[in-house]
Design a protein around this motif. Structure first.
Motif, PDB file in Angstrom:
ATOM      1  N   GLU A 133       6.664  -7.916  -3.989  1.00  0.00           N
ATOM      2  CA  GLU A 133       6.929  -6.519  -3.271  1.00  0.00           C
ATOM      3  C   GLU A 133       6.205  -6.531  -1.843  1.00  0.00           C
ATOM      4  OE1 GLU A 133       7.181  -3.201  -6.985  1.00  0.00           O
ATOM      5  OE2 GLU A 133       5.186  -3.907  -6.161  1.00  0.00           O
ATOM      6  N   ARG A 134       4.932  -6.945  -1.779  1.00  0.00           N
ATOM      7  CA  ARG A 134       4.322  -7.179  -0.451  1.00  0.00           C
ATOM      8  C   ARG A 134       5.384  -7.874   0.436  1.00  0.00           C
ATOM      9  NH1 ARG A 134      -1.504  -6.119  -0.814  1.00  0.00           N
ATOM     10  NH2 ARG A 134      -1.766  -5.205  -2.705  1.00  0.00           N
TER      11      ARG A 134
ATOM     12  N   ASN B 118       8.178  -6.376   1.591  1.00  0.00           N
ATOM     13  CA  ASN B 118       7.709  -5.242   2.549  1.00  0.00           C
ATOM     14  C   ASN B 118       7.810  -5.698   3.831  1.00  0.00           C
ATOM     15  OD1 ASN B 118       7.222  -2.363   2.152  1.00  0.00           O
ATOM     16  ND2 ASN B 118       5.089  -2.734   1.924  1.00  0.00           N
TER      17      ASN B 118
ATOM     18  N   ASN C 230       3.621   0.596  11.427  1.00  0.00           N
ATOM     19  CA  ASN C 230       3.552  -0.684  10.718  1.00  0.00           C
ATOM     20  C   ASN C 230       3.545  -1.918  11.671  1.00  0.00           C
ATOM     21  OD1 ASN C 230       3.823  -2.621   8.785  1.00  0.00           O
ATOM     22  ND2 ASN C 230       4.479  -1.536   7.306  1.00  0.00           N
TER      23      ASN C 230
ATOM     24  N   LEU D 166       0.631  -3.097  -5.885  1.00  0.00           N
ATOM     25  CA  LEU D 166       1.756  -3.921  -5.522  1.00  0.00           C
ATOM     26  C   LEU D 166       1.755  -5.276  -6.011  1.00  0.00           C
ATOM     27  CD1 LEU D 166       1.943  -2.657  -1.759  1.00  0.00           C
ATOM     28  CD2 LEU D 166       3.797  -2.061  -3.640  1.00  0.00           C
TER      29      LEU D 166
ATOM     30  N   GLN E 210       5.346  -5.015  10.109  1.00  0.00           N
ATOM     31  CA  GLN E 210       6.952  -5.001  10.252  1.00  0.00           C
ATOM     32  C   GLN E 210       7.372  -5.124  11.776  1.00  0.00           C
ATOM     33  OE1 GLN E 210       8.156  -1.452   8.051  1.00  0.00           O
ATOM     34  NE2 GLN E 210       7.834  -2.426   6.316  1.00  0.00           N
TER      35      GLN E 210
END
Ligand code: ASP
Length: 448
Positions: free
Chosen positions: A171-172, A175, A189, A167, A192
């Motif tokens: 991208e991380r 995310n 998650n 990754l 998030q």
């Protein structure tokens, strides 16, 4: 709750406080921690009596079946906590921000707390990795135990799989925004969910009060209801701890626990160093005597130890912060729910030690760059670890895949995980309280 109270608005402060403190008082007043400690000791002792590798008073199959039944209250306990962890954390973070009142406060506290959390987590992992490299517990593990783990399907050496490079950093970063909050809660998650809750909390303070009122009321109801379920879970906690420990001792026997004794002592030694670090921070930054600090948070620490859940302990931590440490509610209600989810110094230390320990067991040498990457990934992983029992171990599996260690190696350390979980959760919760006390000093009155 009296009928008179029910008629008022759910966000009437006295109504909500009464409800929350009813749930907390109910639990704290009954010497719950003592009952849980007794459950723990009796659970291990009963497990040793029943285990085929212990006194073997029952046939192996009967002992396993008995273990499964005895563990039932534990499974229900874990289920209840997991059932409400998402609404509890999400509602608490949203309310913590929304009740903080203004953007200036949120900005001022966030600018201090985020670097503080990252810094203390990185220090904890570094302590853990330094200790595990000095003690080298992986070289002391019984060879037959390693062979039995390997013959159960794990191959020695590096396994192909996801690596750190899979990754990219953009991208991380991308995310962490939950494009689908429902999926984030299904996947648990936490990072998030924390980001979504923070954004919603900030949005709530920037829109007209009347428009956001219904949603805020919903969050208050969500928080109070979740706490009620936690209170029920806590009522069976002594039986839960008894059953879970008894079952695991029946299955693994005491020898599986003692053969990784050096590893356990390394984790415990590391956790102890982190506790000392907190006491130093408290003494230096808040001029509070470490002993009186420990005295004030003792009950919460025991609850964290006995439940292995930062989330379940969260409401008690808030209460202790406000009543015993005398921190401002604005600070404690913002930092503790956030810290319960993203500030897990104990878990981070444990994950770092376990990863390097398994590398030692499987003869994998980590280069300096890999060690630094391990530290970075572990900081991220501990932030994303949900605050419920045992998940630190599950998240560890992802870290192991990242450094190419057979995830089956976890079989070696699973037997002692419950006990280490209790200890690392105590450190996690102490870390949140320490952060609250320090921020209470650092965030000036005008802004908070
Ligand atoms: N049980 C820990 C907590 O709730 C998380 C973990 O390390 O498993 O803080």
């Amino acid at each position: 709750m009296t009928p008179a109270k029910e008629q008022t608005s759910p966000d009437h402060p006295s109504n909500r406080e009464v409800s929350l403190s009813d749930s907390t008082q109910e639990i704290m007043s009954q010497n719950l921690w003592l009952k849980i400690l007794i459950g723990m000791i009796v659970g291990i002792a009963a497990g040793m009596v029943l285990s085929p590798e212990g006194l073997a008073v029952l046939e192996t199959e009967t002992a396993y079946a008995a273990g499964e039944w005895l563990a039932l209250p534990g499974v229900i306990f874990l289920g209840l906590i997991q059932m409400v962890i998402v609404p509890l954390i999400v509602c608490s973070i949203i309310l913590g921000i929304a009740e903080g009142g203004d953007l200036g406060f949120v900005k001022s506290i966030s600018l201090r707390i985020v670097p503080y959390f990252i810094f203390t987590t990185a220090i904890s992992i570094t302590i853990g990795i330094a200790l595990v490299n000095i003690v080298q517990p992986g070289l002391l593990v019984d060879q037959t135990l390693i062979e039995s783990v390997m013959s159960s399907g794990a191959a020695a050496g590096r396994v192909p799989g996801q690596t750190f490079e899979d990754l990219t950093i953009p991208e991380r970063i991308a995310n962490i925004i939950p494009t689908n909050p429902a999926k984030a809660s299904v996947d648990r998650n936490m990072l998030q969910l924390v980001v979504a809750s923070i954004l919603i909390g900030i949005a709530l303070i920037t829109i007209p009060k009347a428009t956001g009122k219904v949603f805020k009321d919903l969050c208050i109801a969500g928080q109070v209801l979740s706490m009620k379920v936690i209170a029920w879970a806590m009522a069976i906690a002594p039986y839960a701890v008894f059953g879970l420990l008894c079952n695991i001792t029946i299955r693994l026997g005491f020898s599986a626990i003692t053969s990784v004794g050096a590893y356990m002592l390394t984790v415990l030694g590391g956790l102890f160093c982190v506790l000392i670090l907190y006491l130093i921070l408290i003494a230096v930054f808040t001029k509070t005597s470490p002993l009186s600090y420990l005295n004030a948070i003792r009950e919460v620490q025991l609850l964290a130890f006995s439940t292995s859940s930062s989330a379940a302990t969260m409401p008690f931590s808030i209460q202790a912060a406000e009543e015993k440490l005398k921190t401002r509610p604005k600070i404690s209600r913002f930092i503790i729910p956030l810290g319960a989810t993203i500030n897990m110094d104990g878990t981070a230390l444990y994950q770092g030690v376990a990863a390097v320990f398994l590398c030692q067991v499987f003869g994998i040498d980590l280069t300096l760059t890999e060690t630094v990457l391990l530290i970075v990934t572990t900081v991220g992983a501990s932030i994303g670890t949900p605050a419920t029992p045992g998940v630190g171990l599950v998240v560890l599996a992802t870290i192991l895949t990242g450094i190419g260690v057979p995830a089956e190696g976890i079989a070696l350390i699973i037997g002692v995980d419950r006990i280490l979980d209790m200890c690392r959760t105590t450190v996690n919760v102490t870390g949140d309280l320490t952060a609250t006390k320090i921020m209470d000093k650092w965030v000036p009155d005008t802004q908070a």
